[in-house]
Design an enzyme around this catalytic site. Structure first.
Site: not given
Ligand code: ATP
Length: 438
Positions: A217, A219, A225-226, A361, A364, A412
């Site tokens: 990703r 980011e 958190r990333h 989170e 997903s 995470r």
């Protein structure tokens, strides 16, 4: 002639075996973690791949000297195993010989032998090759291994097939701007954001599949958190009645992982002082209900959860249901992902869920569209060209059973299981907007 048949392979030092060898001599190869010289003798603490072992050097018993034995060098020792409640794992070893097999060239720049390193996260990450020798730091990754092993064992026991999907792709699975562009000879290509297309495709021929692999990703921000490359624990299962089947599977999976860790990773749980969650039933709210229970505390974003909503919802779940987890379901169907099935009762909503744990989170998931026409219509409703997804749509074209699945961010999950504050602590060599090395 030298013949190598594999029968001479040396086993990793095994504490259980050492404990059952009390009174006997054993040989260990290890790193010297710490040397504490006393007036008549010395403690030489050895670090094997998983454990610390206390050995006692005394010139009367040992045929070698400690002259070259420094913190950080690698040794082969022979000694007699003795019971000692005060020592690590309840044993100590009286050294008969200690031979240096690899010396160290430089003193460690970090306090490797301290309980915790005590340096900043940036220094820790810059000097990863040294930092990870610290028992606390490396225990994070042994524990992480436990999470993956628990995941894999649960999946295999439940008839999921392990698959390996490409990370270099012609089309991103999640869309949006957070995708890495790469050159693939003369063609543009991307690093995959998720195994989504491939795992759905595999449901057609394996029914249930899982993968443990990196995803990418791009980011463009730096948050706790990333990261830009993380390990995704993915599964996809066919013949479901609704996304609740996927949520039930995840609940059972998390229970299994926790008990697997409790059974097999006690040394790490102790070092890391991990407080593992007790999982019973996990409460579930729709996004609308979630915003309602938050009342004034809810973020202004009505269409999604913001980080503060995640924290507040977890507090609510703890207070109301004594659960450290909470599912949030039914996000707007106008938002990605385009493969999420619309709710038949209210097509403005998608059969999609997030799982929150200790304020963040971690998952997903949802039910996916399996019908070809339905998928084409949804792509078009989102302004996407089905032609761009030709190969993915072949799976639908030739038939897919009703199915759904999820992706859990490994780092995470580990971060939250260990109550750590930054995701980089759970990535061995993290990649973020400012970090491409080591
Ligand atoms: P967020 O809203 O927190 O950025 P997301 O909605 O983009 O996450 P998904 O695309 O739904 O995340 O990915 C599924 C899971 O993958 C997340 O629940 C999370 O555990 C993990 N994940 C997603 N992006 C990252 C990232 N950049 N670094 C680490 N883990 C991530």
């Amino acid at each position: 002639m030298l013949k190598i048949d594999g029968s001479q392979l040396i086993k990793e030092f095994d504490v259980e075996e050492a404990i059952s060898s009390i009174g006997k001599d054993i040989e260990i190869s290890a790193c010297v973690h710490k040397v504490r010289k006393m007036s008549e003798f010395a403690f030489v603490i050895l670090r094997t791949g998983r454990y610390l072992i206390q050995t006692i050097y005394s010139p009367d018993n040992c045929s070698d000297t400690l002259e070259d034995v420094k913190e950080g060098c690698y040794v082969k020792v022979v000694g007699t195993v003795k019971e000692d409640d005060r020592a690590y794992n309840g044993i100590e070893i009286l050294l008969k010989s200690i031979k240096v097999i690899a010396k160290m060239n430089n003193d460690y720049p970090l306090h490797v032998s301290h309980k915790k390193l005590g340096c900043s996260l940036d220094v820790n990450l810059d000097m990863r090759s040294v930092a990870l020798r610290n028992p606390y730091e490396r225990a994070i990754f042994k524990f992480q291994e436990g999470v993956c092993n628990g995941f894999r064992e649960f999946m295999l026991k439940n008839d999921f097939t392990e698959i390996h999907t490409p990370k270099i792709v012609a089309q991103g699975a999640e869309g949006g701007a957070n995708i890495f562009h790469i050159e693939y000879f003369d063609k543009p290509a991307f690093l995959n954001q998720s195994p989504q297309f491939y795992k759905q495709t595999a449901v057609a021929f394996f029914d249930r599949v899982f993968e443990i692999a990196p995803v990418y990703r791009a980011e463009k921000h730096s948050t706790s958190r990333h990261i830009n490359e993380y390990i995704s624990l993915d599964f996809e299962m066919g013949y479901i009645d609704s996304m609740y089947d996927v949520m039930n599977m995840e609940t059972a999976l998390l229970k299994y992982i926790v008990s697997y860790l409790e059974e097999n990773y006690q040394p790490e749980i102790k070092i890391l002082d991990a407080k593992l969650p007790v999982i019973d039933k996990i409460p579930a709210l729709t996004l609308l209900e979630a915003k309602e229970v938050l009342g004034d505390k809810a973020s202004k974003n009505k269409l999604d959860l913001e980080p503060e909503d995640e924290v507040n919802l977890c507090e609510y779940a703890k207070k109301e249901f004594n659960s450290e987890f909470i599912f949030v379901t039914h996000f707007p169907s106008s938002k990605p992902p385009f493969y999420a099935m619309n709710d038949k009762k209210d097509p403005r909503l998608a059969c999609k869920f997030d799982l929150l744990f200790r304020g963040l989170e971690i998952t997903s998931g949802g039910q996916r569209i399996h019908d070809y026409d339905e998928q084409i219509a949804k792509l078009q409703s989102m302004g996407l060209d089905p032609e761009d997804f030709k190969y993915y749509l072949e799976a639908h074209k030739y038939g897919l059973p009703p199915h759904g699945g999820l992706g859990i961010g490994l780092e995470r999950l580990v971060m939250k299981l260990l109550n750590l504050s930054n995701i980089r602590q759970t990535s061995m060599f993290p990649r973020d907007i400012n970090r491409l090395t080591p």
